[in-house]
Design an enzyme around this catalytic site. Structure first.
Site, short mmCIF file in Angstrom:
data_model
loop_
_atom_site.label_atom_id
_atom_site.label_comp_id
_atom_site.label_asym_id
_atom_site.label_seq_id
_atom_site.Cartn_x
_atom_site.Cartn_y
_atom_site.Cartn_z
N HIS A 295 0.83 -1.22 0.00
CA HIS A 295 0.00 0.00 0.00
C HIS A 295 0.86 1.27 0.00
O HIS A 295 0.51 2.27 0.62
CB HIS A 295 -0.95 0.02 1.20
CG HIS A 295 -1.95 -1.11 1.21
ND1 HIS A 295 -3.20 -0.99 0.65
CD2 HIS A 295 -1.88 -2.37 1.68
CE1 HIS A 295 -3.86 -2.14 0.81
NE2 HIS A 295 -3.07 -2.99 1.42
N HIS B 289 -4.14 0.84 11.80
CA HIS B 289 -3.95 -0.42 12.54
C HIS B 289 -5.32 -1.02 12.84
O HIS B 289 -6.12 -0.38 13.54
CB HIS B 289 -3.21 -0.12 13.84
CG HIS B 289 -2.74 -1.34 14.57
ND1 HIS B 289 -3.34 -2.58 14.45
CD2 HIS B 289 -1.71 -1.52 15.42
CE1 HIS B 289 -2.71 -3.45 15.19
NE2 HIS B 289 -1.71 -2.85 15.79
N ASN C 285 -10.31 -2.89 2.22
CA ASN C 285 -10.00 -2.88 0.79
C ASN C 285 -11.27 -2.65 -0.02
O ASN C 285 -12.37 -2.67 0.53
CB ASN C 285 -9.39 -4.23 0.37
CG ASN C 285 -7.93 -4.37 0.78
OD1 ASN C 285 -7.22 -3.39 0.97
ND2 ASN C 285 -7.49 -5.61 0.91
#
Ligand code: HDD
Length: 724
Positions: free
Chosen positions: A85, A348, A157
């Site tokens: 990413h 996270h 995603n």
């Protein structure tokens, strides 16, 4: 189909582009407008263009502290890019909860009407920071919520499933997909030999691989794609009851993609296509918007599905559990500084708040370790939470101390607990005070390195996905596989992939095989479930080949997706081709109709500057034919005016513009005089241009605008290449 709540949907006025987090960031913003130049120590600098020398032509002196400071800082400007990413773009905004979310979760940010500042970063996965936006790839969709109870990160995603079921395989997957290590080829694409070698030996990838070979992996822009948090999570309500949940972001403007040939060209014409689109639309006030949806499963229903909720390679079909919309996200402000915000933001999945909790999905469990660990390398210190973009707006008090670049000045002598000399401060928070308490799931088990047999069926949902695609989407998947596998050098890998595809659907495998000039191998006697331990009972873990006619799910398709039922031209971009002598009236009429629907028109002409219309008016040209291309637009229109059309007929780029837009199935329109240009552009795959669907000549702006709302006219591609 998404269920709509009774909610204050859209009722709240958009807040000004400021919020608690943006205000908090003010203390770190620096604006040099009208200021004097200083060193990093605040010293006013008189000359930073010449180093200090022993004589005008003499050596530079070590004493030159200004030279040393400037160069040293420059030498250290880069930090390691994200291992995955790396290429991303982000924007600020807010999330607003509707009035129905609190029934499932006690999270403060999900209570009716609460608005929470957010920062959302989109990304590609495999490419480096400087790669193209248009790579065929998964898109990261990460949202940082600055809630009153601390940071909540949604790290998802644009595809609802993942390649692997267990995080321990992630390094293998990423090593296989990134450029091959000996020569760093290919850039901004999934590696050919290594990726497909891995995939062909890893049946659990088959579902996700079909998504990445579909048009989902080449979005038209970041504003028109869905987002998913992939794993099954838990929502905990005010009574402490836990329910399973899958999260979805549903784009207000529907789901749109480009075609592969466009993606290839956009990568050259404008590698920043997606980040530019996001930036420009936010600047123009076209604030992108998504609704947050949840599929909620009661704990007692955990085992009622024929797949495992803990298996990240599976969706819960929306027909089985509908999506309930519980809030919306609006992106309404671009960052001030790419590095400070977009690069330094650290997400996270383990950043959660009371009301949300984890499940035992082994992919999620491994992620909970990885993300802090990676920030230590990337941002260099356990104090990365103090970087302005990562800072919580809820106050932070604990006994953690020191470390590189520590910003906080903790006062007093107590940095341990319990302490009696300081009244135990900072004191542990009771649940009633918002203290986080993990869901007390009962776990009793043997310690094993194993995969649950409930994770074994790797083909049924891949097949469900395939069956759910419209014919044009199937064609695109086949072409994508022919392209990607065609780049693989090892025939053994191509064959193994054909075998895998045949276990999804014979039709899929045989159509891909035709393009590769190969026969589909037989599955007989082949043991398919690779990637288990050396002593594992492979036969017991043999994946079941999918059989029978499995049902379809509209939400897995773009063409049949309920979000795309509503046609709109909002934020679409049209190129109007014109030259000197163009008819101003036809241009003005089209512009007016487009603007009324929220679309924009750009004037494209043989040269930059201004063009003189047939009535003598000067019109400002947005792009010359050399600086843009049809692939950057949603539709093309040829302005009227004999002289203008004659001039365009002399331009190869103008013919190519129209021809290409037609081949990419986009709406093509022309004022009556423009018919000559369309005729001349009718060659190759566009030879039926004047009779094709979605072509309007002399029909006025309305017909063209209608076609633009429809989007693409796939009948052209299916007719031009009937036997894919
Ligand atoms: Fe990951 C970054 C999404 C599996 C390890 N991941 C990262 C980002 C997104 C995702 C959107 C970029 C965040 C940003 O914009 O900064 N990752 C996912 C999803 C997954 C997933 C949806 C599966 C459901 N990831 C996954 C696994 C591991 C990682 C299994 C490791 C075991 N991911 C990382 C990372 C990254 C990361 C190495 C790189 C940069 C970063 O974290 O901050 O830790």
């Amino acid at each position: 189909m998404a269920k709509s709540p009774k909610s204050n949907q859209n009722s709240a006025p958009a807040p000004p582009a400021t919020n608690a987090k943006l205000d908090e960031l003010n203390q770190n913003r620096e604006d040099s407008t009208g200021q004097l130049l200083t060193s990093n120590q605040g010293l006013r600098v008189n000359d930073d263009q010449n180093s200090l020398k022993a004589g005008e032509r003499g050596p530079t002196l070590l004493e030159d502290f200004l030279l040393r400071e400037k160069i040293t800082h420059f030498d250290h400007e880069r930090i390691p890019e994200r291992v995955v990413h790396a290429r991303g773009v982000a924007a600020h905004g807010y999330f607003e909860a509707y009035d129905n979310a609190s029934q499932y979760s006690k999270a403060a940010f999900l209570q009716p009407g609460v608005q929470t500042p957010i920062f959302t970063r989109f990304s590609t996965v495999a490419g480096f920071r400087g790669s193209t936006d248009m790579a065929r790839d998964v898109r990261g969709f990460a949202v940082k919520f600055y809630t009153q109870e601390g940071i909540y990160d949604f790290v998802g995603n644009n595809i609802p499933v993942f390649f692997i079921q267990d995080a321990i395989k992630f390094p293998d997957l990423i090593h296989a997909v990134k450029p091959e290590p000996h020569n760093e080829i290919p850039q901004a694409a999934s590696a050919h030999n290594t990726f497909w070698d891995f995939i062909s030996a890893n049946p659990e990838s088959m579902h996700m691989v079909l998504w990445t070979m579909s048009d989902r992996a080449i979005p038209r822009n970041l504003r028109m794609m869905e987002g998913f948090n992939v794993h099954t999570w838990r929502l905990i309500d005010a009574q402490g009851k836990s329910r399973f949940v899958k999260f979805h972001w549903k784009p207000k403007l529907g789901i749109k993609s480009v075609v592969w040939d466009e993606a290839l060209q956009i990568s050259g014409k404008d590698p920043d296509f997606h980040r530019r689109d996001l930036w420009e639309n936010i600047e123009a006030g076209n604030f992108p918007e998504w609704e947050l949806g949840v599929q909620v499963v009661e704990e007692e229903d955990e085992f009622k599905f024929d797949f495992d909720l803990l298996d990240a390679t599976k969706v819960i079909p929306e027909e089985l559990v509908p999506v309930t919309i519980i809030g919306r996200m609006v992106l309404n402000r671009n960052p001030d500084n790419y590095f400070a915000e977009t690069e330094q933001v650290a997400f996270h999945p383990g950043h959660i708040v009371p009301g949300i909790d984890f499940t035992n999905d082994p992919l999620l469990q491994g992620r909970l370790f990885s993300y802090t660990d990676t920030q230590l390398t990337r941002l260099g210190s356990p104090n990365f939470h103090e970087i302005p973009i990562n800072r919580s707006i809820a106050p932070i008090h604990n006994n953690q101390r020191d470390g590189h670049m520590r910003q906080q000045i903790n006062v007093g002598k107590f940095s341990y607990g319990p302490n009696l000399l300081h009244d135990n401060a900072p004191r542990q928070a009771k649940q009633a005070e918002g203290g986080f308490v993990s869901h007390n799931e009962r776990v009793e088990a043997h310690k094993v390195r194993a995969r649950s047999k409930s994770f074994v069926d790797h083909y049924s949902q891949a097949r469900l996905f395939w069956n759910s695609q419209a014919e044009i989407e199937k064609v695109h998947i086949i072409k994508a596989l022919r392209f990607e596998l065609g780049k693989v050098e090892a025939e053994s890998v191509r064959k193994r992939m054909l075998l895998q595809l045949s276990l999804v659907a014979d039709e899929l495998a045989s159509r891909v095989a035709k393009g590769l000039g190969l026969e589909v191998p037989s599955a007989e006697g082949v043991q398919l479930n690779y990637g288990l331990g050396a002593d594992a009972d492979v036969a017991a873990h043999q994946s079941k080949p999918a059989t029978g006619n499995e049902p379809k799910s509209a939400a897995l398709s773009i063409e049949n997706h309920p979000l795309n039922a509503k046609k709109s031209i909002a934020t679409k971009q049209v190129a109007i081709l014109a030259a000197d002598g163009a008819d101003a009236a036809s241009i003005a009429a089209l512009k007016k109709a487009l603007e009324a629907g929220g679309a924009t028109a750009k004037l494209v002409a043989p040269h930059l500057g201004h063009l003189r219309t047939s009535g003598g008016e000067a019109l400002r040209i947005d792009f010359s034919l050399q600086t843009t291309a049809s692939v950057l637009f949603d539709g093309v229109y040829v302005a009227g005016g004999e002289q203008s059309v004659q001039a365009l007929l002399q331009q190869h780029d103008a013919l190519h513009f129209v021809n290409e837009a037609y081949r990419h199935c986009k709406p093509v329109g022309a004022a009556p005089a423009g018919k000559a240009l369309l005729s001349a552009a009718a060659y190759g795959g566009a030879k039926d241009i004047l009779s094709g669907d979605g072509v309007s000549v002399g029909d006025g702006a309305d017909k063209f605008v209608q076609d633009l709302a429809t989007g693409r006219f796939w009948s052209r591609e299916l007719k031009a290449e009937p036997k894919v």
